[in-house]
Structure formats: C-alpha cells, structure tokens
Design an enzyme around this catalytic site. Structure first.
Site, PDB file in Angstrom:
ATOM      1  N   HIS A 106     -72.440  18.831   8.925  1.00  0.00           N
ATOM      2  CA  HIS A 106     -71.233  19.406   8.328  1.00  0.00           C
ATOM      3  C   HIS A 106     -70.200  19.782   9.362  1.00  0.00           C
ATOM      4  CE1 HIS A 106     -73.699  20.617   4.527  1.00  0.00           C
ATOM      5  NE2 HIS A 106     -73.358  19.344   4.525  1.00  0.00           N
ATOM      6  N   LEU A 199     -86.635  33.312   2.838  1.00  0.00           N
ATOM      7  CA  LEU A 199     -87.008  34.682   2.421  1.00  0.00           C
ATOM      8  C   LEU A 199     -87.606  34.648   1.015  1.00  0.00           C
ATOM      9  CD1 LEU A 199     -83.896  36.753   3.568  1.00  0.00           C
ATOM     10  CD2 LEU A 199     -86.103  36.487   4.737  1.00  0.00           C
ATOM     11  N   ALA A 216     -87.009  34.050   9.432  1.00  0.00           N
ATOM     12  CA  ALA A 216     -87.290  32.922  10.337  1.00  0.00           C
ATOM     13  C   ALA A 216     -87.695  33.393  11.735  1.00  0.00           C
ATOM     14  CB  ALA A 216     -86.054  32.028  10.419  1.00  0.00           C
TER      15      ALA A 216
HETATM   16  C1  BV8 Z   1     -70.588  14.871  -0.537  1.00  0.00           C
HETATM   17  C2  BV8 Z   1     -69.168  23.353   6.083  1.00  0.00           C
HETATM   18  C3  BV8 Z   1     -70.448  12.538  -1.051  1.00  0.00           C
HETATM   19  C4  BV8 Z   1     -68.117  24.311   5.683  1.00  0.00           C
HETATM   20  C5  BV8 Z   1     -70.370  22.990   4.030  1.00  0.00           C
HETATM   21  C6  BV8 Z   1     -72.490  18.651  -8.633  1.00  0.00           C
HETATM   22  C7  BV8 Z   1     -73.863  18.481  -8.462  1.00  0.00           C
HETATM   23  C8  BV8 Z   1     -74.389  18.106  -7.224  1.00  0.00           C
HETATM   24  C9  BV8 Z   1     -73.527  17.892  -6.136  1.00  0.00           C
HETATM   25  C10 BV8 Z   1     -72.181  18.074  -6.318  1.00  0.00           C
HETATM   26  C11 BV8 Z   1     -71.660  18.447  -7.561  1.00  0.00           C
HETATM   27  N1  BV8 Z   1     -70.324  18.546  -7.419  1.00  0.00           N
HETATM   28  C12 BV8 Z   1     -69.977  18.246  -6.144  1.00  0.00           C
HETATM   29  C13 BV8 Z   1     -71.087  17.941  -5.463  1.00  0.00           C
HETATM   30  C14 BV8 Z   1     -71.174  17.545  -4.055  1.00  0.00           C
HETATM   31  C15 BV8 Z   1     -71.025  18.760  -3.175  1.00  0.00           C
HETATM   32  C16 BV8 Z   1     -72.029  19.825  -3.553  1.00  0.00           C
HETATM   33  O1  BV8 Z   1     -73.205  19.697  -3.255  1.00  0.00           O
HETATM   34  N2  BV8 Z   1     -71.537  20.893  -4.206  1.00  0.00           N
HETATM   35  C17 BV8 Z   1     -72.437  21.961  -4.610  1.00  0.00           C
HETATM   36  C18 BV8 Z   1     -71.710  23.305  -4.411  1.00  0.00           C
HETATM   37  C19 BV8 Z   1     -72.842  21.741  -6.058  1.00  0.00           C
HETATM   38  N3  BV8 Z   1     -71.301  18.289  -1.834  1.00  0.00           N
HETATM   39  C20 BV8 Z   1     -70.300  17.780  -1.095  1.00  0.00           C
HETATM   40  O2  BV8 Z   1     -69.139  17.742  -1.431  1.00  0.00           O
HETATM   41  C21 BV8 Z   1     -70.741  17.151   0.224  1.00  0.00           C
HETATM   42  N4  BV8 Z   1     -70.199  15.829   0.311  1.00  0.00           N
HETATM   43  O3  BV8 Z   1     -71.330  15.057  -1.474  1.00  0.00           O
HETATM   44  O4  BV8 Z   1     -70.013  13.632  -0.244  1.00  0.00           O
HETATM   45  C22 BV8 Z   1     -71.603  11.891  -0.355  1.00  0.00           C
HETATM   46  C23 BV8 Z   1     -72.920  12.126  -0.795  1.00  0.00           C
HETATM   47  C24 BV8 Z   1     -73.969  11.470  -0.141  1.00  0.00           C
HETATM   48  C25 BV8 Z   1     -73.721  10.625   0.940  1.00  0.00           C
HETATM   49  C26 BV8 Z   1     -72.399  10.438   1.364  1.00  0.00           C
HETATM   50  C27 BV8 Z   1     -71.343  11.076   0.720  1.00  0.00           C
HETATM   51  C28 BV8 Z   1     -70.207  17.931   1.401  1.00  0.00           C
HETATM   52  C29 BV8 Z   1     -70.815  19.308   1.422  1.00  0.00           C
HETATM   53  C30 BV8 Z   1     -70.472  19.982   2.736  1.00  0.00           C
HETATM   54  C31 BV8 Z   1     -69.694  21.247   2.472  1.00  0.00           C
HETATM   55  N5  BV8 Z   1     -69.572  21.998   3.720  1.00  0.00           N
HETATM   56  N6  BV8 Z   1     -70.299  23.595   5.212  1.00  0.00           N
HETATM   57  C32 BV8 Z   1     -68.386  25.631   6.314  1.00  0.00           C
HETATM   58  O5  BV8 Z   1     -69.471  25.863   6.877  1.00  0.00           O
HETATM   59  O6  BV8 Z   1     -67.458  26.441   6.219  1.00  0.00           O
HETATM   60  S1  BV8 Z   1     -71.558  23.502   2.948  1.00  0.00           S
HETATM   61  C33 BV8 Z   1     -72.131  25.061   3.392  1.00  0.00           C
HETATM   62  O7  BV8 Z   1     -72.939  25.566   2.346  1.00  0.00           O
HETATM   63  C34 BV8 Z   1     -73.100  25.047   4.549  1.00  0.00           C
HETATM   64  O8  BV8 Z   1     -72.760  24.141   5.536  1.00  0.00           O
HETATM   65  C35 BV8 Z   1     -74.397  24.671   3.921  1.00  0.00           C
HETATM   66  O9  BV8 Z   1     -74.589  23.292   3.992  1.00  0.00           O
HETATM   67  C36 BV8 Z   1     -74.180  24.939   2.497  1.00  0.00           C
HETATM   68  C37 BV8 Z   1     -75.280  25.693   1.875  1.00  0.00           C
HETATM   69  O10 BV8 Z   1     -75.424  26.870   2.539  1.00  0.00           O
HETATM   70  P1  BV8 Z   1     -76.866  27.280   3.109  1.00  0.00           P
HETATM   71  O11 BV8 Z   1     -76.943  26.820   4.504  1.00  0.00           O
HETATM   72  O12 BV8 Z   1     -77.960  26.845   2.194  1.00  0.00           O
HETATM   73  O13 BV8 Z   1     -76.661  28.819   3.063  1.00  0.00           O
HETATM   74  P2  BV8 Z   1     -76.855  29.765   1.792  1.00  0.00           P
HETATM   75  O14 BV8 Z   1     -76.154  31.051   2.076  1.00  0.00           O
HETATM   76  O15 BV8 Z   1     -76.535  29.029   0.531  1.00  0.00           O
HETATM   77  O16 BV8 Z   1     -78.424  30.015   1.817  1.00  0.00           O
HETATM   78  C38 BV8 Z   1     -78.996  30.700   2.914  1.00  0.00           C
HETATM   79  C39 BV8 Z   1     -80.481  30.640   2.684  1.00  0.00           C
HETATM   80  O17 BV8 Z   1     -81.129  31.242   3.810  1.00  0.00           O
HETATM   81  C40 BV8 Z   1     -80.916  31.413   1.445  1.00  0.00           C
HETATM   82  O18 BV8 Z   1     -81.850  30.619   0.719  1.00  0.00           O
HETATM   83  C41 BV8 Z   1     -81.598  32.662   2.026  1.00  0.00           C
HETATM   84  O19 BV8 Z   1     -82.696  33.088   1.221  1.00  0.00           O
HETATM   85  C42 BV8 Z   1     -82.095  32.146   3.348  1.00  0.00           C
HETATM   86  N7  BV8 Z   1     -82.189  33.183   4.394  1.00  0.00           N
HETATM   87  C43 BV8 Z   1     -81.339  34.226   4.620  1.00  0.00           C
HETATM   88  N8  BV8 Z   1     -81.767  34.933   5.687  1.00  0.00           N
HETATM   89  C44 BV8 Z   1     -82.896  34.319   6.143  1.00  0.00           C
HETATM   90  C45 BV8 Z   1     -83.165  33.206   5.332  1.00  0.00           C
HETATM   91  N9  BV8 Z   1     -84.231  32.397   5.527  1.00  0.00           N
HETATM   92  C46 BV8 Z   1     -85.049  32.700   6.563  1.00  0.00           C
HETATM   93  N10 BV8 Z   1     -84.858  33.757   7.391  1.00  0.00           N
HETATM   94  C47 BV8 Z   1     -83.794  34.582   7.210  1.00  0.00           C
HETATM   95  N11 BV8 Z   1     -83.624  35.627   8.022  1.00  0.00           N
END
Ligand code: BV8
Length: 232
Positions: A106, A199, A216
């Site tokens: 990303h 978590l 982690a």
């Molecule tokens: C694409 C950069 C086509 C920005 C990011 C409907 C259904 C399905 C998919 C879609 C849909 N509508 C649209 C889509 C596609 C869309 C998507 O998935 N949307 C979602 C919201 C439904 N995806 C896209 O648009 C992607 N592109 O699909 O292009 C394609 C497909 C295939 C092949 C080629 C082309 C592009 C997505 C990229 C967006 N950019 N980041 C920035 O960082 O500012 S996404 C951003 O959120 C992050 O980068 C990360 O990837 C993402 C998810 O975040 P997480 O890392 O999971 O963090 P989160 O807070 O959610 O979770 C943290 C976790 O850690 C929790 O579970 C927590 O319990 C745990 N945790 C917390 N503390 C700890 C811990 N674990 C262990 N120890 C700890 N201490």
C-alpha cells in the site's frame, strides 16, 4: 518448512504508538476514508489529504520498532528457508528493525510520487498541494500511498509468493481490506498452513488453521523462538 510468507497490518505497529485504522479513536475515526484515502478525496481537498499524511509521516518518524518487528527481522535472518514479508503498513518500522525483504503493497509514507510522470522520490517531511515533481516539474506531487480504488503494488510477485508458501502468517490486520484480506484463501488454495496473530479473531479468522491471541510484542517473539528451535 521452506518458505514463510508474512502479511502485517496496523496491529503490529500499534505498540509502537502508531494508530490503527478501525480501533475507536483510530485514524479513520477522526477522518472519513472517502476524504483522506481515496483519489477523489485528494482531488476534492488536497490540503486535507496532504496534512493527514504529513501528520502520519511525523508520527511515524517518532516511532520505534517494537519486539514484534524485531522478532520478524530475527526470523528472516536466522530461518534456514525463505521469509517474505508483505506489509499493508506505510511506516518503515520493519526496515528499521532489520527486515530486508519488505514489500509495501500500500505504498510508504517515506515515498512521494508524481501523478503526471510516475517519478518516485523520497518524500519531504511535509508535502503541500502543488509541490513540483523534481523530474518533470509539474505541480503534481502526491504521497506514494495506494488509496482505496487504486491498485496495490507488487501484486503479481505477491501471488507468486503465496503460491509457493508452506506457511502463511497474518499479523495485526482486521481482514477488512482486499485484496490483502484474500491472501489467506490464496495461500490455502496452494496447500499452505495458516496462522493469524491478533488481539481477537479478525473478520477472516475462521480461515486460519491456528490463531494466536495476544499483543504481537508477546506472541511473535514466542512463536519465532518456537519456529527457529524446530527448524534445525
Ligand atoms: C483494489 C494506505 C483493485 C492508506 C490502505 C467491497 C467488498 C470488498 C472489497 C471492496 C469493496 N469495495 C471496494 C473494495 C476494494 C477496497 C476494499 O477492500 N475496501 C474495503 C474497505 C471494503 N480495496 C481497494 O480499493 C484496494 N484496491 O481493490 O484494487 C484490485 C484488486 C486486486 C488486484 C488488483 C487490483 C486498495 C486498498 C488499499 C487502501 N489503502 N492503506 C493509508 O495507510 O493511509 S488500507 C489501510 O487499511 C491499511 O493499509 C490496511 O491495509 C487496511 C486495513 O487496516 P489494518 O492494517 O487491518 O488495520 P485495522 O485497524 O483495520 O486492524 C488492526 C488490527 O490489528 C485489528 O484486527 C486489531 O485487533 C489488531 N491489533 C491491534 N493491536 C494489536 C493487534 N494485533 C496484535 N497486537 C497488537 N498489539
């Protein structure tokens, strides 16, 4: 076991003080995804988006790797087989902890991209709308970040690694964002064993053979010690 493919998300950097996306008070709670992490949001209000990433770049510059990052770097250095690390994170804490094979699917806060000529260069700490591209001079500099609706980087190479993985490990990701959330299914399709570290079970937790619950900084060092002890 010869090849381990690892996917990390915001959770691995949480204990380094970097906000996750979906926790209450997380980054997205303060901003709507549509406003700060889409091309449309950037076109609508480039200053809001530049400031969002300037704040995250400054925060990431203050952060230090934690024991989870260090454990993965040790695994890569000492595991007799191959370790490939794919991260959804845009911070550079994996690199700072010594990991060498890191794929930022990303993008990265440290990178800048020219929307006109595709030139990439190290981002300044603060970027502003209209910053000029050092290559073509156009006022089209943007953060080198993959926004929603944009195509993640290195996808072909990542799918090749998933096809060869003996073990797929997903760490600190909620499993909400695709295509990253689909990697576990892809790895399973090719016969890999799968482990999730979180978590709590993620949205895709049921797809993993094993789930290690806990922060982690505790679960990863213990697991790496286990893997290195049994990998001969
Ligand atoms: C694409 C950069 C086509 C920005 C990011 C409907 C259904 C399905 C998919 C879609 C849909 N509508 C649209 C889509 C596609 C869309 C998507 O998935 N949307 C979602 C919201 C439904 N995806 C896209 O648009 C992607 N592109 O699909 O292009 C394609 C497909 C295939 C092949 C080629 C082309 C592009 C997505 C990229 C967006 N950019 N980041 C920035 O960082 O500012 S996404 C951003 O959120 C992050 O980068 C990360 O990837 C993402 C998810 O975040 P997480 O890392 O999971 O963090 P989160 O807070 O959610 O979770 C943290 C976790 O850690 C929790 O579970 C927590 O319990 C745990 N945790 C917390 N503390 C700890 C811990 N674990 C262990 N120890 C700890 N201490």
């Amino acid at each position: 076991m010869q090849k381990i493919v690892i996917l990390t998300g915001a959770g691995i950097s949480a204990e380094s003080g970097l906000g996750t996306f979906r926790a209450e008070g997380g980054l997205w709670a303060q901003h709507r995804i549509e406003d700060v992490a889409t091309p449309e949001g950037f076109a609508r209000d480039p200053k809001l988006v530049m400031d969002f990433y300037n704040a995250r770049r400054a925060q990431a510059a203050e952060a230090a790797p934690n024991a989870g990052h260090v454990a993965l770097a040790e695994l890569e250095a000492q595991f007799p087989g191959e370790v490939v690390l794919v991260t959804q994170n845009v911070d550079d804490l994996h690199e700072q902890s010594g990991s060498r094979r890191v794929m930022h699917m990303h993008g990265a806060l440290k990178g800048a991209l020219c929307a006109a000529c595709d030139h990439r260069w190290p981002a300044p700490m603060q970027m502003a709308p209209g910053d000029a591209c050092p290559q073509c001079g156009a006022p089209t500099a943007r953060p080198d970040i993959v926004w929603f609706g944009e195509i993640p980087y290195d996808m072909d190479e990542i799918y090749d690694h998933l096809a060869e993985a003996d073990l797929f490990v997903s760490i600190g990701t909620s499993g909400n964002v695709y295509p990253a959330a689909g990697f576990v299914a892809e790895a399973r399709r090719h016969g890999a064993r799968t482990i999730e570290f979180n978590l709590e079970p993620s949205a895709i937790g049921s797809q993993f053979d094993d789930i290690r619950i806990g922060p982690a900084t505790q679960t990863l060092p213990a697991w790496v010690t286990e893997v290195l002890a049994t990998s001969g």
